[in-house]
Design a protein around this motif. Structure first.
Motif, PDB file in Angstrom:
ATOM      1  N   UNK A  19     -11.544 -12.216  -2.523  1.00  0.00           N
ATOM      2  CA  UNK A  19     -10.601 -12.185  -3.643  1.00  0.00           C
ATOM      3  C   UNK A  19     -11.361 -11.858  -4.928  1.00  0.00           C
ATOM      4  N   UNK A  20     -10.618 -11.704  -6.019  1.00  0.00           N
ATOM      5  CA  UNK A  20     -11.228 -11.281  -7.283  1.00  0.00           C
ATOM      6  C   UNK A  20     -12.218 -12.299  -7.828  1.00  0.00           C
ATOM      7  N   UNK A  21     -12.199 -13.552  -7.312  1.00  0.00           N
ATOM      8  CA  UNK A  21     -13.169 -14.543  -7.776  1.00  0.00           C
ATOM      9  C   UNK A  21     -14.550 -14.347  -7.164  1.00  0.00           C
ATOM     10  N   UNK A  22     -14.679 -13.375  -6.241  1.00  0.00           N
ATOM     11  CA  UNK A  22     -15.943 -12.966  -5.613  1.00  0.00           C
ATOM     12  C   UNK A  22     -16.442 -13.921  -4.535  1.00  0.00           C
ATOM     13  N   UNK A  23     -15.790 -15.039  -4.317  1.00  0.00           N
ATOM     14  CA  UNK A  23     -16.294 -16.017  -3.358  1.00  0.00           C
ATOM     15  C   UNK A  23     -15.283 -16.379  -2.274  1.00  0.00           C
ATOM     16  N   UNK A  24     -14.004 -16.254  -2.549  1.00  0.00           N
ATOM     17  CA  UNK A  24     -12.987 -16.644  -1.574  1.00  0.00           C
ATOM     18  C   UNK A  24     -12.679 -15.489  -0.629  1.00  0.00           C
ATOM     19  N   UNK A  25     -12.896 -15.672   0.670  1.00  0.00           N
ATOM     20  CA  UNK A  25     -12.571 -14.595   1.616  1.00  0.00           C
ATOM     21  C   UNK A  25     -11.102 -14.212   1.500  1.00  0.00           C
ATOM     22  N   UNK A  26     -10.840 -12.905   1.510  1.00  0.00           N
ATOM     23  CA  UNK A  26      -9.451 -12.444   1.399  1.00  0.00           C
ATOM     24  C   UNK A  26      -8.784 -12.589   2.760  1.00  0.00           C
TER      25      UNK A  26
END
Length: 220
Positions: A19-26
């Motif tokens: 995701x856009x937060x760079x850490x949460x897998x989409x």
């Protein structure tokens, strides 16, 4: 199809999609391609790609549409990816700039307010007719200058062997401090300059401050 049904952390490990937060897998089922093969359209979905070949990662805007045959049956999907890394960097810079401006405006407003308070206090001090009025003015305006910070105003006794409290503000008495202090108990008096304690350590704390301080203090 098996990949689309796999856990999102497996997608992150395999393709490095977050995701856009760079850490949460989409989540795999929410990816534009997965939605497209289900017959759903998606617009401008922000994804972040990072893998061993591109450790810095890139932001992309993804748009997906289902592919249908002449009988309107779904037989696939098409996805368009657009690199928006520079745009995202500009957004971050703009937010940081706006935040700095907000703090600057707030600081300027605070200083302007302090200047107004000091000007008012100076005018009243010059108009006082008795020493007791002076003490009252100081207490009133120091409470405005330092809201929520207890304090007191001390004056040397005639013998100059000690200092007596003449006024206070913001519930200073609740701190349990003495109304009489010795000059040797105050680092500010002993050094002839303002003494500030940030509250992180008890070292160099004035002896007249009877209890350990958590929020700091200043003696002038």
């Amino acid at each position: 199809r098996n990949l689309l049904d796999s856990a999102p952390d497996q997608w992150a490990e395999t393709f490095g999609i977050f995701k856009a937060d760079k850490v949460t897998p989409f989540p795999a089922h929410d990816l534009p391609l997965a939605r497209a093969v289900r017959g759903e359209a998606s617009d401008q979905v922000e994804l972040f790609f990072r893998n061993a070949a591109n450790p810095e990662g890139i932001f992309v805007a993804s748009t997906g549409r289902p592919l249908r045959d002449s009988d309107h049956r779904i037989h696939g999907g098409i996805v368009v990816l657009r690199d928006i890394s520079l745009h995202k960097e500009s957004e971050v810079e703009l937010r940081e700039t706006n935040e700095r401006l907000r703090h600057l405006v707030a600081e300027q407003a605070r200083r302007a307010q302090q200047s107004r308070i000091l000007a008012e206090m100076s005018s009243l001090l010059q108009a006082t007719m008795a020493v007791e009025e002076l003490y009252a003015v100081i207490a009133d305006y120091f409470e405005r200058l330092f809201p929520g910070s207890p304090g007191a105003f001390f004056v040397y006794s005639a013998s100059r062997d000690d200092l007596e409290q003449r006024s206070s503000w913001s519930d200073y008495t609740a701190l349990g401090e003495s109304s009489l202090i010795k000059p040797a108990e105050c680092w500010g008096l002993r050094r002839g300059r303002a003494h500030r304690l940030d509250g992180s350590s008890a070292r160099m704390q004035c002896a007249h401050l009877r209890s350990p301080l958590n929020s700091g203090a200043i003696c002038v």
